[in-house]
Design a protein around this motif. Structure first.
Motif, PDB file in Angstrom:
ATOM      1  N   MET A  44       0.945  -1.165  -0.049  1.00  0.00           N
ATOM      2  CA  MET A  44      -0.182   0.033  -0.127  1.00  0.00           C
ATOM      3  C   MET A  44       0.848   1.184  -0.142  1.00  0.00           C
ATOM      4  O   MET A  44       0.744   1.940  -0.805  1.00  0.00           O
ATOM      5  CB  MET A  44      -1.025  -0.006   1.261  1.00  0.00           C
ATOM      6  N   ALA A  45       1.992   1.447   0.878  1.00  0.00           N
ATOM      7  CA  ALA A  45       2.940   2.548   1.085  1.00  0.00           C
ATOM      8  C   ALA A  45       3.570   2.879  -0.178  1.00  0.00           C
ATOM      9  O   ALA A  45       3.760   3.870  -0.583  1.00  0.00           O
ATOM     10  CB  ALA A  45       3.536   2.545   2.573  1.00  0.00           C
ATOM     11  N   VAL A  46       4.002   1.632  -0.641  1.00  0.00           N
ATOM     12  CA  VAL A  46       5.194   1.682  -1.560  1.00  0.00           C
ATOM     13  C   VAL A  46       4.500   2.050  -3.071  1.00  0.00           C
ATOM     14  O   VAL A  46       4.957   2.634  -3.946  1.00  0.00           O
ATOM     15  CB  VAL A  46       5.815   0.622  -1.623  1.00  0.00           C
ATOM     16  N   ALA A  47       3.330   1.257  -3.406  1.00  0.00           N
ATOM     17  CA  ALA A  47       3.053   1.095  -4.590  1.00  0.00           C
ATOM     18  C   ALA A  47       1.492   1.268  -5.025  1.00  0.00           C
ATOM     19  O   ALA A  47       1.180   2.026  -5.768  1.00  0.00           O
ATOM     20  CB  ALA A  47       3.301  -0.355  -5.218  1.00  0.00           C
ATOM     21  N   ALA A  48       0.609   1.140  -4.104  1.00  0.00           N
ATOM     22  CA  ALA A  48      -0.826   1.032  -4.330  1.00  0.00           C
ATOM     23  C   ALA A  48      -1.213   2.546  -4.160  1.00  0.00           C
ATOM     24  O   ALA A  48      -1.929   2.957  -4.877  1.00  0.00           O
ATOM     25  CB  ALA A  48      -1.569   0.164  -3.475  1.00  0.00           C
ATOM     26  N   LEU A  49      -0.855   3.106  -3.083  1.00  0.00           N
ATOM     27  CA  LEU A  49      -1.289   4.445  -2.799  1.00  0.00           C
ATOM     28  C   LEU A  49      -0.754   5.324  -3.877  1.00  0.00           C
ATOM     29  O   LEU A  49      -1.499   6.288  -4.320  1.00  0.00           O
ATOM     30  CB  LEU A  49      -1.131   5.169  -1.505  1.00  0.00           C
ATOM     31  N   PHE A 159      10.861  -4.346  -4.516  1.00  0.00           N
ATOM     32  CA  PHE A 159      11.399  -5.539  -3.874  1.00  0.00           C
ATOM     33  C   PHE A 159      11.151  -5.286  -2.239  1.00  0.00           C
ATOM     34  O   PHE A 159      10.967  -6.280  -1.648  1.00  0.00           O
ATOM     35  CB  PHE A 159      12.967  -5.766  -4.030  1.00  0.00           C
ATOM     36  N   SER A 160      11.181  -3.948  -1.927  1.00  0.00           N
ATOM     37  CA  SER A 160      10.929  -3.625  -0.516  1.00  0.00           C
ATOM     38  C   SER A 160       9.678  -3.849   0.182  1.00  0.00           C
ATOM     39  O   SER A 160       9.238  -3.999   1.210  1.00  0.00           O
ATOM     40  CB  SER A 160      11.204  -2.068  -0.277  1.00  0.00           C
ATOM     41  N   VAL A 161       8.712  -4.196  -0.966  1.00  0.00           N
ATOM     42  CA  VAL A 161       7.522  -4.934  -0.499  1.00  0.00           C
ATOM     43  C   VAL A 161       7.575  -6.191   0.039  1.00  0.00           C
ATOM     44  O   VAL A 161       6.850  -6.383   1.186  1.00  0.00           O
ATOM     45  CB  VAL A 161       6.239  -5.035  -1.755  1.00  0.00           C
ATOM     46  N   PHE A 162       8.369  -6.961  -0.272  1.00  0.00           N
ATOM     47  CA  PHE A 162       8.701  -8.362   0.317  1.00  0.00           C
ATOM     48  C   PHE A 162       9.882  -8.533   1.133  1.00  0.00           C
ATOM     49  O   PHE A 162       9.756  -9.114   2.225  1.00  0.00           O
ATOM     50  CB  PHE A 162       8.827  -9.060  -0.957  1.00  0.00           C
TER      51      PHE A 162
END
Length: 315
Positions: A44-49, A159-162
């Protein structure tokens, strides 16, 4: 109310689930919840928002510290609900560092350590897979929008999502991130031991998971930026293995970004294990042993034994 709910499967066919297999299933599900919501808030913070048009730009989320508050709060809540889900069956270790510390100092059977760890890693892998399935479009859009080095079309940001990686100011060094992981995991074990130790002023049992979640959030706020705030080998390894399989390749395993860091994967594995052992030993040395002695002193003498009678004041 739930005591009277009939099982989905006939108990006569799955009696073994009452023992270690059932505990491993609970660890799997608890870890699945933890990573689904933890990596979910990262997505959410990195990509979705940013990609949704709800922030300043396609690659910009919040500003400064706000970028960190959202994932820290999310991971704290993820731990809370993971513990609530699994706690009644397995004790909700949800972390190999906790499992190792419990085996070392809380008489947790060593024969259960490896099965628990496997269940935790597999649950984390499955949680990461769910996050990717839900946020695949947002992650892909961010990769396309980002400039700079890419690995198989993927960026370090996605990659920071995971998985976790060290801050730039370490310049690829090992000791700074390793110490960070040791310190964070040590504090986590100290807090967990304080919460579950019934000899201490006890947290009510239904509030224990919430307090542990707050402890994890506190560690993230205080010691999160150095190395991405893993403090859990399974939380990092499961999603890292998924990211490798999903195309991030060397960014995930062995954890290499040219010019930034190299072969990083082992640090969030080894650091928390060392820190967990240090944490439980520190708690027992400074608090647990004192509580033990006080409990022994308050017990009446065993049959056939006597204790010295304290002299009246002034004698």
């Amino acid at each position: 109310m739930t005591v009277h709910v009939h099982p989905l499967l006939r108990p006569s066919r799955f009696r073994r689930r009452g023992g270690l297999p059932g505990e491993c299933l609970a660890e799997f599900l608890g870890m699945f919840v933890l990573v689904s919501f933890g990596c979910g808030v990262a997505a959410m913070a990195v990509a979705a928002l940013p990609g949704s048009g709800r922030t300043a730009g396609a690659t910009t989320g919040f500003v400064a510290a706000g970028d960190w508050l959202m994932p820290v709060a999310g991971w704290g809540l993820a731990v809370t609900f993971g513990v609530y889900v699994a706690g009644g069956v397995s004790g909700a270790h949800l972390n190999p560092a906790v499992t190792l510390a419990f085996a070392l100092r809380r008489r947790f059977p060593w024969a259960k350590v490896v099965p628990y760890v496997i269940a935790q890693v597999v649950g984390a892998f499955a949680g990461a897979a769910l996050v990717y399935a839900v946020y695949h479009d947002a992650i892909s859009a961010l990769d396309r929008a980002m400039t700079g080095p890419k690995t198989n079309g993927h960026t370090l940001a996605t990659f920071s999502v995971f998985g976790t990686f060290p801050a730039e100011y370490f310049h690829g060094g090992v000791w700074g991130p390793l110490v960070d992981q040791i310190v964070g995991a040590a504090f986590m074990l100290v807090f967990i031991m304080a919460v579950i130790d019934l000899r201490n002023p006890a947290v009510r049992i239904f509030l224990g998971p919430l307090v542990i979640g707050l402890a994890v959030a506190a560690i993230g706020l205080s010691y999160g930026a150095n190395a991405g705030y893993a403090i859990n080998p399974a939380r990092d390894l499961g999603p890292r293995l998924f990211a490798w399989a999903a195309g991030w390749r060397e960014l995930a395993m062995p954890g290499t970004s040219p010019g930034a860091f190299r072969d990083y994967f082992w640090i969030p594995l080894v650091g928390p294990l060392i820190g967990g052992v240090i944490g439980v030993l520190v708690y027992d040395l400074f608090v647990g042993d004192v509580l033990y002695v006080r409990a022994r002193m308050s017990k009446p003498p065993e049959v056939g034994c006597t204790r010295p009678v304290a002299a009246p004041d002034g004698e």
